[in-house]
Design a protein around this motif. Structure first.
Motif, mmCIF file in Angstrom:
data_model
loop_
_atom_site.group_PDB
_atom_site.id
_atom_site.type_symbol
_atom_site.label_atom_id
_atom_site.label_comp_id
_atom_site.label_asym_id
_atom_site.label_seq_id
_atom_site.Cartn_x
_atom_site.Cartn_y
_atom_site.Cartn_z
ATOM 1 N N LEU A 74 0.836 -1.190 0.000
ATOM 2 C CA LEU A 74 0.000 0.000 0.000
ATOM 3 C C LEU A 74 0.875 1.245 0.000
ATOM 4 N N LYS A 75 0.613 2.126 -0.949
ATOM 5 C CA LYS A 75 1.344 3.392 -1.036
ATOM 6 C C LYS A 75 0.320 4.504 -1.154
ATOM 7 N N THR A 76 0.654 5.646 -0.554
ATOM 8 C CA THR A 76 -0.310 6.745 -0.573
ATOM 9 C C THR A 76 0.287 8.004 -1.211
ATOM 10 N N ASP A 78 0.033 10.853 0.177
ATOM 11 C CA ASP A 78 0.648 11.538 1.326
ATOM 12 C C ASP A 78 2.087 11.081 1.517
ATOM 13 N N GLY A 79 2.332 9.823 1.218
ATOM 14 C CA GLY A 79 3.675 9.268 1.409
ATOM 15 C C GLY A 79 4.605 9.534 0.246
ATOM 16 N N PHE A 80 4.146 10.266 -0.746
ATOM 17 C CA PHE A 80 5.006 10.541 -1.902
ATOM 18 C C PHE A 80 5.696 11.883 -1.716
ATOM 19 N N ASP A 81 7.011 11.862 -1.871
ATOM 20 C CA ASP A 81 7.807 13.061 -1.671
ATOM 21 C C ASP A 81 7.927 13.798 -3.019
ATOM 22 N N ALA A 84 11.218 15.293 -4.064
ATOM 23 C CA ALA A 84 12.244 14.403 -4.602
ATOM 24 C C ALA A 84 11.934 14.003 -6.047
ATOM 25 N N GLN A 85 10.737 14.319 -6.492
ATOM 26 C CA GLN A 85 10.346 13.954 -7.872
ATOM 27 C C GLN A 85 9.691 15.183 -8.493
ATOM 28 N N THR A 86 10.564 16.078 -8.972
ATOM 29 C CA THR A 86 10.043 17.383 -9.402
ATOM 30 C C THR A 86 9.487 17.363 -10.832
ATOM 31 N N GLY A 112 8.576 6.536 -17.145
ATOM 32 C CA GLY A 112 9.887 6.956 -16.641
ATOM 33 C C GLY A 112 10.772 5.772 -16.317
ATOM 34 N N GLU A 113 11.981 6.101 -15.945
ATOM 35 C CA GLU A 113 12.984 5.080 -15.644
ATOM 36 C C GLU A 113 12.619 4.328 -14.361
ATOM 37 N N VAL A 114 13.321 3.250 -14.141
ATOM 38 C CA VAL A 114 13.095 2.424 -12.961
ATOM 39 C C VAL A 114 13.417 3.211 -11.670
ATOM 40 N N GLY A 115 12.583 3.010 -10.677
ATOM 41 C CA GLY A 115 12.827 3.618 -9.363
ATOM 42 C C GLY A 115 12.391 5.060 -9.228
ATOM 43 N N THR A 116 11.661 5.583 -10.226
ATOM 44 C CA THR A 116 11.316 7.005 -10.183
ATOM 45 C C THR A 116 9.920 7.273 -9.600
ATOM 46 N N GLY A 117 9.301 6.218 -9.049
ATOM 47 C CA GLY A 117 8.039 6.442 -8.330
ATOM 48 C C GLY A 117 6.773 6.100 -9.108
ATOM 49 N N LYS A 118 6.908 5.442 -10.254
ATOM 50 C CA LYS A 118 5.724 5.142 -11.077
ATOM 51 C C LYS A 118 4.749 4.206 -10.352
ATOM 52 N N THR A 119 5.280 3.095 -9.856
ATOM 53 C CA THR A 119 4.396 2.127 -9.195
ATOM 54 C C THR A 119 3.794 2.737 -7.928
ATOM 55 N N HIS A 120 4.632 3.498 -7.206
ATOM 56 C CA HIS A 120 4.136 4.170 -5.994
ATOM 57 C C HIS A 120 2.912 5.037 -6.341
ATOM 58 N N LEU A 121 3.050 5.878 -7.361
ATOM 59 C CA LEU A 121 1.943 6.771 -7.728
ATOM 60 C C LEU A 121 0.742 5.986 -8.257
ATOM 61 N N GLY A 176 6.209 -3.065 -20.660
ATOM 62 C CA GLY A 176 7.487 -2.806 -21.337
ATOM 63 C C GLY A 176 8.671 -3.527 -20.740
ATOM 64 N N TYR A 177 8.541 -3.983 -19.494
ATOM 65 C CA TYR A 177 9.672 -4.690 -18.884
ATOM 66 C C TYR A 177 9.881 -6.045 -19.546
ATOM 67 N N VAL A 178 8.744 -6.707 -19.817
ATOM 68 C CA VAL A 178 8.837 -8.021 -20.443
ATOM 69 C C VAL A 178 8.131 -7.953 -21.793
ATOM 70 N N SER A 242 16.936 7.133 -9.656
ATOM 71 C CA SER A 242 16.128 6.222 -8.848
ATOM 72 C C SER A 242 16.061 6.700 -7.396
ATOM 73 N N TYR A 243 14.843 6.704 -6.849
ATOM 74 C CA TYR A 243 14.633 7.160 -5.467
ATOM 75 C C TYR A 243 15.390 6.261 -4.488
ATOM 76 N N ARG A 244 15.347 4.960 -4.775
ATOM 77 C CA ARG A 244 16.038 4.000 -3.902
ATOM 78 C C ARG A 244 17.532 4.275 -3.873
ATOM 79 N N LEU A 245 18.072 4.549 -5.080
ATOM 80 C CA LEU A 245 19.505 4.799 -5.197
ATOM 81 C C LEU A 245 19.883 6.064 -4.414
HETATM 82 P P1 ADP Z 1 9.176 2.560 -10.278
HETATM 83 O O1 ADP Z 1 7.853 1.887 -10.303
HETATM 84 O O2 ADP Z 1 9.208 3.841 -11.049
HETATM 85 O O3 ADP Z 1 10.304 1.651 -10.649
HETATM 86 P P2 ADP Z 1 8.664 2.707 -7.442
HETATM 87 O O4 ADP Z 1 7.402 3.485 -7.412
HETATM 88 O O5 ADP Z 1 8.564 1.252 -7.232
HETATM 89 O O6 ADP Z 1 9.471 3.005 -8.788
HETATM 90 O O7 ADP Z 1 9.665 3.353 -6.380
HETATM 91 C C1 ADP Z 1 10.701 2.620 -5.779
HETATM 92 C C2 ADP Z 1 10.653 2.810 -4.267
HETATM 93 O O8 ADP Z 1 10.945 4.159 -3.952
HETATM 94 C C3 ADP Z 1 9.300 2.520 -3.671
HETATM 95 O O9 ADP Z 1 9.475 1.997 -2.374
HETATM 96 C C4 ADP Z 1 8.643 3.905 -3.593
HETATM 97 O O10 ADP Z 1 7.691 3.970 -2.543
HETATM 98 C C5 ADP Z 1 9.830 4.798 -3.330
HETATM 99 N N1 ADP Z 1 9.693 6.110 -3.963
HETATM 100 C C6 ADP Z 1 9.973 6.433 -5.233
HETATM 101 N N2 ADP Z 1 9.798 7.733 -5.461
HETATM 102 C C7 ADP Z 1 9.370 8.251 -4.295
HETATM 103 C C8 ADP Z 1 9.030 9.578 -3.871
HETATM 104 N N3 ADP Z 1 9.115 10.650 -4.692
HETATM 105 N N4 ADP Z 1 8.606 9.727 -2.577
HETATM 106 C C9 ADP Z 1 8.556 8.686 -1.732
HETATM 107 N N5 ADP Z 1 8.904 7.415 -2.073
HETATM 108 C C10 ADP Z 1 9.309 7.204 -3.337
#
Ligand code: ADP
Ligand code: MG
Length: 260
Positions: A74-76, A78-81, A84-86, A112-121, A176-178, A242-245
């Motif tokens: 579960l992602k919200t 509110d929890g999206f920064d 960090a993703q302008t 967008g690229e991997v780790g940029t918050g797509k799945t979160h949003l 697009g991944y597979v 990537s946000y994780r990176l």
């Molecule tokens: P993608 O789907 O683009 O590969 P994810 O949405 O899975 O990326 O993001 C990777 C991790 O980083 C997840 O745990 C996500 O919640 C977190 N994350 C990514 N961008 C943000 C952000 N701007 N604010 C808070 N968490 C973020």
């Protein structure tokens, strides 16, 4: 002074059970005491009690919709920064949070690229739609394709498509991944055609539209899918590192410093 418990009226429990009003059973006593304290009238007490039942029911309905959506986590919003993703506009995302796009059968593409918050949003938008009591289903493109291939093998494709089209919002993650094989590509195309202008899609992808022909294996099919998806769509590009990176780098102490 010890509070005297209210006597439970005869038949109340049985009647409430028969009428399927479990929250009235849970709340009648507490609200009766509150009514006494606040000197509420009987109609006011009745209204508060019914309101408690309605609220609890709604919460249970929403909890069920969230379970049925099969979100991986579960992602919200509110929890999206957003700081960090302008590259995604906060206002554009928040405008989608009322889930009107679902009622209007509009789509959202997160690119967008991997780790940029797509799945979160995508999850956060799906969750917001559940909270507005829409039926939502989350699946990766690979999962959806497998579901459709399996259904076809069992001679149940049209039933499966019908079942999936009951969801008002389908969150299609990781397009697009597979790459698909021909059958997978055709089935996904059938799905998109089926829901076009009747349902909403939130699609996440690492590929720009120009490269969707790699996924759908042919430029005409890709163009037809893109055409249907973007006809009524909000397209959000998530750019940057990537946000994780970034998080990992922040946590690793720099050379020459000692971690404290
Ligand atoms: P993608 O789907 O683009 O590969 P994810 O949405 O899975 O990326 O993001 C990777 C991790 O980083 C997840 O745990 C996500 O919640 C977190 N994350 C990514 N961008 C943000 C952000 N701007 N604010 C808070 N968490 C973020
Ligand atoms: Mg993702």
């Amino acid at each position: 002074m010890k509070k005297q418990a209210l006597a439970e009226p005869a038949h109340l429990a049985a009647d409430l059970k028969e009428l399927k009003l479990p929250s009235v059973m849970t709340h009648w006593e507490r609200l009766a005491e509150e009514a006494h304290r606040k000197r509420q009238s009987h109609p006011e007490y009745l209204a508060d009690l019914m309101h408690a039942e309605v609220n609890d029911r709604r919460e249970r309905r929403i909890a069920r919709l969230i379970r049925e959506a099969h979100f991986p986590v579960l992602k919200t919003l509110d929890g999206f920064d957003f700081a960090a993703q302008t590259s995604v506009e906060r206002d554009a995302v928040l405008a989608l949070a009322d889930a009107r796009f679902v009622s209007e059968h509009h789509n959202v593409v997160l690119m967008g690229e991997v780790g940029t918050g797509k799945t979160h949003l995508a999850i956060a938008l799906g969750l917001a739609a559940c909270q507005r009591e829409h039926r939502v289903r989350f699946a990766t493109a690979a999962e959806l394709t497998n579901m459709l291939v399996e259904a076809k093998e069992q001679g149940k494709l049209s039933r499966k498509l019908e079942q999936l089209a009951r969801f008002e919002l389908f969150v299609l993650d990781e397009l697009g991944y597979v790459p698909f094989d021909k059958l997978g590509a055709d089935l996904l195309f059938s799905f998109v055609s089926r829901v076009y202008e009747r349902r909403s899609l939130v699609v996440t992808t690492n590929l720009p539209f120009a490269r969707w022909s790699e996924v759908f294996l042919d430029a005409t099919a890709a163009a037809a899918v893109i055409d249907r998806i973007v006809h009524h769509a909000t397209i959000l590009k998530t750019e940057g590192e990537s946000y994780r990176l970034k998080e990992a780098k922040r946590r690793v102490p720099r050379k020459g410093r000692t971690a404290s």
